[in-house]
Design a protein around this motif. Structure first.
Motif, PDB file in Angstrom:
ATOM      1  N   TYR A 243       0.844  -1.202   0.000  1.00  0.00           N
ATOM      2  CA  TYR A 243       0.000   0.000   0.000  1.00  0.00           C
ATOM      3  C   TYR A 243       0.877   1.249   0.000  1.00  0.00           C
ATOM      4  O   TYR A 243       0.622   2.203  -0.754  1.00  0.00           O
ATOM      5  CB  TYR A 243      -0.907  -0.018   1.237  1.00  0.00           C
ATOM      6  CG  TYR A 243      -2.080   0.924   1.167  1.00  0.00           C
ATOM      7  CD1 TYR A 243      -3.319   0.486   0.705  1.00  0.00           C
ATOM      8  CD2 TYR A 243      -1.955   2.255   1.557  1.00  0.00           C
ATOM      9  CE1 TYR A 243      -4.405   1.348   0.637  1.00  0.00           C
ATOM     10  CE2 TYR A 243      -3.036   3.118   1.492  1.00  0.00           C
ATOM     11  CZ  TYR A 243      -4.257   2.660   1.035  1.00  0.00           C
ATOM     12  OH  TYR A 243      -5.332   3.518   0.960  1.00  0.00           O
ATOM     13  N   ILE A 244       1.917   1.240   0.819  1.00  0.00           N
ATOM     14  CA  ILE A 244       2.843   2.380   0.877  1.00  0.00           C
ATOM     15  C   ILE A 244       3.578   2.541  -0.449  1.00  0.00           C
ATOM     16  O   ILE A 244       3.713   3.645  -0.980  1.00  0.00           O
ATOM     17  CB  ILE A 244       3.841   2.201   2.040  1.00  0.00           C
ATOM     18  CG1 ILE A 244       3.120   2.320   3.401  1.00  0.00           C
ATOM     19  CG2 ILE A 244       4.963   3.236   1.965  1.00  0.00           C
ATOM     20  CD1 ILE A 244       3.967   1.929   4.587  1.00  0.00           C
ATOM     21  N   GLN A 245       4.051   1.430  -1.003  1.00  0.00           N
ATOM     22  CA  GLN A 245       4.775   1.500  -2.273  1.00  0.00           C
ATOM     23  C   GLN A 245       3.882   1.994  -3.403  1.00  0.00           C
ATOM     24  O   GLN A 245       4.329   2.740  -4.285  1.00  0.00           O
ATOM     25  CB  GLN A 245       5.374   0.139  -2.612  1.00  0.00           C
ATOM     26  CG  GLN A 245       6.575  -0.227  -1.763  1.00  0.00           C
ATOM     27  CD  GLN A 245       7.273  -1.492  -2.228  1.00  0.00           C
ATOM     28  OE1 GLN A 245       6.752  -2.227  -3.067  1.00  0.00           O
ATOM     29  NE2 GLN A 245       8.446  -1.758  -1.690  1.00  0.00           N
ATOM     30  N   ASN A 246       2.607   1.591  -3.390  1.00  0.00           N
ATOM     31  CA  ASN A 246       1.672   2.088  -4.400  1.00  0.00           C
ATOM     32  C   ASN A 246       1.536   3.607  -4.326  1.00  0.00           C
ATOM     33  O   ASN A 246       1.469   4.287  -5.350  1.00  0.00           O
ATOM     34  CB  ASN A 246       0.301   1.436  -4.223  1.00  0.00           C
ATOM     35  CG  ASN A 246       0.270   0.001  -4.709  1.00  0.00           C
ATOM     36  OD1 ASN A 246       1.198  -0.454  -5.367  1.00  0.00           O
ATOM     37  ND2 ASN A 246      -0.790  -0.712  -4.375  1.00  0.00           N
ATOM     38  N   LEU A 270      11.082  11.835  -2.252  1.00  0.00           N
ATOM     39  CA  LEU A 270      10.255  10.712  -1.818  1.00  0.00           C
ATOM     40  C   LEU A 270      10.854   9.972  -0.621  1.00  0.00           C
ATOM     41  O   LEU A 270      10.173   9.134  -0.022  1.00  0.00           O
ATOM     42  CB  LEU A 270      10.061   9.733  -2.982  1.00  0.00           C
ATOM     43  CG  LEU A 270       9.223  10.261  -4.151  1.00  0.00           C
ATOM     44  CD1 LEU A 270       9.295   9.297  -5.332  1.00  0.00           C
ATOM     45  CD2 LEU A 270       7.772  10.462  -3.722  1.00  0.00           C
ATOM     46  N   GLY A 271      12.116  10.258  -0.306  1.00  0.00           N
ATOM     47  CA  GLY A 271      12.741   9.617   0.843  1.00  0.00           C
ATOM     48  C   GLY A 271      13.769   8.568   0.505  1.00  0.00           C
ATOM     49  O   GLY A 271      14.305   7.915   1.409  1.00  0.00           O
ATOM     50  N   PHE A 272      14.054   8.369  -0.784  1.00  0.00           N
ATOM     51  CA  PHE A 272      15.071   7.389  -1.164  1.00  0.00           C
ATOM     52  C   PHE A 272      16.460   7.939  -0.826  1.00  0.00           C
ATOM     53  O   PHE A 272      16.753   9.110  -1.067  1.00  0.00           O
ATOM     54  CB  PHE A 272      15.000   7.085  -2.663  1.00  0.00           C
ATOM     55  CG  PHE A 272      13.835   6.232  -3.049  1.00  0.00           C
ATOM     56  CD1 PHE A 272      13.950   4.845  -3.089  1.00  0.00           C
ATOM     57  CD2 PHE A 272      12.609   6.809  -3.364  1.00  0.00           C
ATOM     58  CE1 PHE A 272      12.873   4.055  -3.449  1.00  0.00           C
ATOM     59  CE2 PHE A 272      11.532   6.023  -3.723  1.00  0.00           C
ATOM     60  CZ  PHE A 272      11.648   4.647  -3.759  1.00  0.00           C
ATOM     61  N   LYS A 273      17.291   7.079  -0.281  1.00  0.00           N
ATOM     62  CA  LYS A 273      18.647   7.483   0.043  1.00  0.00           C
ATOM     63  C   LYS A 273      19.516   7.524  -1.212  1.00  0.00           C
ATOM     64  O   LYS A 273      20.422   8.356  -1.326  1.00  0.00           O
ATOM     65  CB  LYS A 273      19.242   6.519   1.070  1.00  0.00           C
ATOM     66  CG  LYS A 273      20.571   6.967   1.657  1.00  0.00           C
ATOM     67  CD  LYS A 273      21.011   6.032   2.784  1.00  0.00           C
ATOM     68  CE  LYS A 273      22.327   6.492   3.401  1.00  0.00           C
ATOM     69  NZ  LYS A 273      22.766   5.581   4.491  1.00  0.00           N
ATOM     70  N   TYR A 274      19.217   6.611  -2.140  1.00  0.00           N
ATOM     71  CA  TYR A 274      19.990   6.532  -3.380  1.00  0.00           C
ATOM     72  C   TYR A 274      19.022   6.550  -4.569  1.00  0.00           C
ATOM     73  O   TYR A 274      18.086   5.729  -4.619  1.00  0.00           O
ATOM     74  CB  TYR A 274      20.831   5.266  -3.427  1.00  0.00           C
ATOM     75  CG  TYR A 274      21.782   5.124  -2.268  1.00  0.00           C
ATOM     76  CD1 TYR A 274      22.925   5.921  -2.187  1.00  0.00           C
ATOM     77  CD2 TYR A 274      21.530   4.212  -1.240  1.00  0.00           C
ATOM     78  CE1 TYR A 274      23.800   5.798  -1.118  1.00  0.00           C
ATOM     79  CE2 TYR A 274      22.399   4.094  -0.170  1.00  0.00           C
ATOM     80  CZ  TYR A 274      23.528   4.889  -0.107  1.00  0.00           C
ATOM     81  OH  TYR A 274      24.385   4.784   0.957  1.00  0.00           O
ATOM     82  N   PHE A 278      15.363   4.176  -6.262  1.00  0.00           N
ATOM     83  CA  PHE A 278      14.086   4.676  -6.772  1.00  0.00           C
ATOM     84  C   PHE A 278      13.863   4.192  -8.204  1.00  0.00           C
ATOM     85  O   PHE A 278      12.774   3.700  -8.545  1.00  0.00           O
ATOM     86  CB  PHE A 278      14.074   6.205  -6.717  1.00  0.00           C
ATOM     87  CG  PHE A 278      12.975   6.837  -7.520  1.00  0.00           C
ATOM     88  CD1 PHE A 278      11.641   6.531  -7.273  1.00  0.00           C
ATOM     89  CD2 PHE A 278      13.264   7.745  -8.543  1.00  0.00           C
ATOM     90  CE1 PHE A 278      10.618   7.111  -8.023  1.00  0.00           C
ATOM     91  CE2 PHE A 278      12.253   8.327  -9.291  1.00  0.00           C
ATOM     92  CZ  PHE A 278      10.934   8.009  -9.026  1.00  0.00           C
ATOM     93  N   THR A 279      14.877   4.309  -9.035  1.00  0.00           N
ATOM     94  CA  THR A 279      14.771   3.887 -10.435  1.00  0.00           C
ATOM     95  C   THR A 279      14.439   2.403 -10.532  1.00  0.00           C
ATOM     96  O   THR A 279      13.590   1.985 -11.329  1.00  0.00           O
ATOM     97  CB  THR A 279      16.089   4.174 -11.183  1.00  0.00           C
ATOM     98  OG1 THR A 279      16.322   5.590 -11.176  1.00  0.00           O
ATOM     99  CG2 THR A 279      16.025   3.680 -12.621  1.00  0.00           C
ATOM    100  N   ARG A 280      15.072   1.598  -9.671  1.00  0.00           N
ATOM    101  CA  ARG A 280      14.832   0.150  -9.690  1.00  0.00           C
ATOM    102  C   ARG A 280      13.386  -0.170  -9.311  1.00  0.00           C
ATOM    103  O   ARG A 280      12.713  -0.966  -9.979  1.00  0.00           O
ATOM    104  CB  ARG A 280      15.802  -0.558  -8.739  1.00  0.00           C
ATOM    105  CG  ARG A 280      15.715  -2.082  -8.806  1.00  0.00           C
ATOM    106  CD  ARG A 280      16.651  -2.744  -7.821  1.00  0.00           C
ATOM    107  NE  ARG A 280      18.016  -2.285  -8.010  1.00  0.00           N
ATOM    108  CZ  ARG A 280      18.765  -1.732  -7.057  1.00  0.00           C
ATOM    109  NH1 ARG A 280      18.269  -1.562  -5.837  1.00  0.00           N
ATOM    110  NH2 ARG A 280      19.992  -1.348  -7.307  1.00  0.00           N
ATOM    111  N   LEU A 281      12.881   0.464  -8.233  1.00  0.00           N
ATOM    112  CA  LEU A 281      11.502   0.214  -7.801  1.00  0.00           C
ATOM    113  C   LEU A 281      10.513   0.687  -8.861  1.00  0.00           C
ATOM    114  O   LEU A 281       9.542  -0.017  -9.166  1.00  0.00           O
ATOM    115  CB  LEU A 281      11.227   0.938  -6.478  1.00  0.00           C
ATOM    116  CG  LEU A 281       9.781   0.826  -5.956  1.00  0.00           C
ATOM    117  CD1 LEU A 281       9.453  -0.627  -5.603  1.00  0.00           C
ATOM    118  CD2 LEU A 281       9.561   1.721  -4.741  1.00  0.00           C
ATOM    119  N   PHE A 282      10.756   1.853  -9.436  1.00  0.00           N
ATOM    120  CA  PHE A 282       9.859   2.400 -10.453  1.00  0.00           C
ATOM    121  C   PHE A 282       9.789   1.455 -11.654  1.00  0.00           C
ATOM    122  O   PHE A 282       8.699   1.167 -12.173  1.00  0.00           O
ATOM    123  CB  PHE A 282      10.371   3.780 -10.895  1.00  0.00           C
ATOM    124  CG  PHE A 282       9.358   4.595 -11.649  1.00  0.00           C
ATOM    125  CD1 PHE A 282       8.552   5.519 -11.000  1.00  0.00           C
ATOM    126  CD2 PHE A 282       9.222   4.450 -13.028  1.00  0.00           C
ATOM    127  CE1 PHE A 282       7.624   6.278 -11.699  1.00  0.00           C
ATOM    128  CE2 PHE A 282       8.296   5.194 -13.739  1.00  0.00           C
ATOM    129  CZ  PHE A 282       7.495   6.116 -13.069  1.00  0.00           C
TER     130      PHE A 282
END
Length: 297
Positions: A243-246, A270-274, A278-282
């Protein structure tokens, strides 16, 4: 006074409550036999389930009182602490099912104990039983007690463990019922979660704290992480983490498509450290990298 009274063995807990030890690794403890005692913090090195069979209001153990007429179950995993140190005295009442992890070694139940997430619920997330459910639980206890009172043979351990598993499976069913019967209250929690999630990303918290976690929102809503996670799963069909990731992806899409902000800066917002995380999750969730998605649109 000791800060915490720790029970290492089933026998120690039986002696503490004036009960006979019929098996070194499991016991059905009649708490009514215990002497009145001072409120203390108690810790157990084994699984503990308290069953309050009376009209509540005295569900203490140094904790909150509850008003539920049919009965209440509280679950503690090994190492958890219950109660508080005070000068007040109280008379323990009810039944406790206690069983040591060693009883489950090599059994199917031992491998699935982590699935019973209610052992990590907070006390105020106890299971409140109906009259029918109470009778079912007592029947499970009677079957375990029957085996404990018999002479130990090659079937004893298997039958005791099987009945404990049956009891826990019923508890899963009854918790599902409780989530449904408290649907209105649960929807209120879901709405608060959604509001706090939105507020998180309009604040400075992504910079100061990082990505929002399940534990963060559970704590903000005064719930245990497991109870909160199970509630969200029951209400939405998604885990709290999903839910949070969505929400993160929803906001990220808007930022990637609707602004000229660099992908790295969006990641930090968004809070990503690196940024590469973010690119990988997206890419995993959308099928495109943020830059590909921006160019596509």
């Amino acid at each position: 006074m000791e800060d915490i009274v720790n029970f290492h063995t089933i026998h120690e807990y039986n002696v503490f409550n004036n009960n006979e030890t019929l098996h070194p690794l499991v016991s059905i403890v009649d708490l009514d036999k215990a002497e009145p005692r001072r409120l203390r913090r108690l810790q157990y090195d084994f699984y503990t389930v308290f069953f309050k069979k009376i009209y509540c209001g005295d569900l203490r153990y140094g904790l909150n009182n509850y008003d539920y007429e049919e009965g209440t179950l509280i679950f503690l995993a090994p190492g958890q602490v219950i109660g508080e140190n005070k000068d007040e005295y109280y008379q323990p009442q009810g039944i406790a099912l206690v069983f040591h992890p060693d009883l489950l070694l090599g059994t199917a139940l031992g491998k699935k104990m982590a699935d019973y997430t209610f052992f990590s619920y907070a006390v105020n997330e106890a299971l409140h039983l109906s009259e029918y459910e109470r009778k079912t639980i007592l029947d499970c206890f009677e079957k375990i007690q029957y085996e404990l009172k018999r002479s130990i043979d090659k079937h004893t351990r298997q039958l005791i463990v099987s009945n404990i598993e049956l009891f826990l499976n019923y508890c899963e069913r009854f918790y599902d019922r409780q989530f449904i019967t408290r649907e209105n209250a649960n929807k209120g929690i879901l709405e608060k979660f959604e509001t706090q999630l939105n507020n998180y990303f309009t604040s400075e918290k992504p910079y100061s704290i990082g990505l929002p976690s399940v534990a963060y929102f559970a704590d903000a809503l005064h719930l245990s992480s497991n109870y909160f996670g199970d509630l969200i799963k029951k209400e939405t069909g998604k885990s709290a983490q999903e839910y949070i990731q969505n929400k993160i992806i929803e906001i990220a899409k808007d930022k990637v498509f609707g602004t000229q902000t660099s992908i790295s800066e969006i990641a930090y917002e968004l809070g990503f450290k690196y940024p590469q995380h973010f690119t990988r999750l997206f890419k995993q969730r959308v099928g495109y990298t943020p830059n590909e998605y921006r160019n596509l649109n």
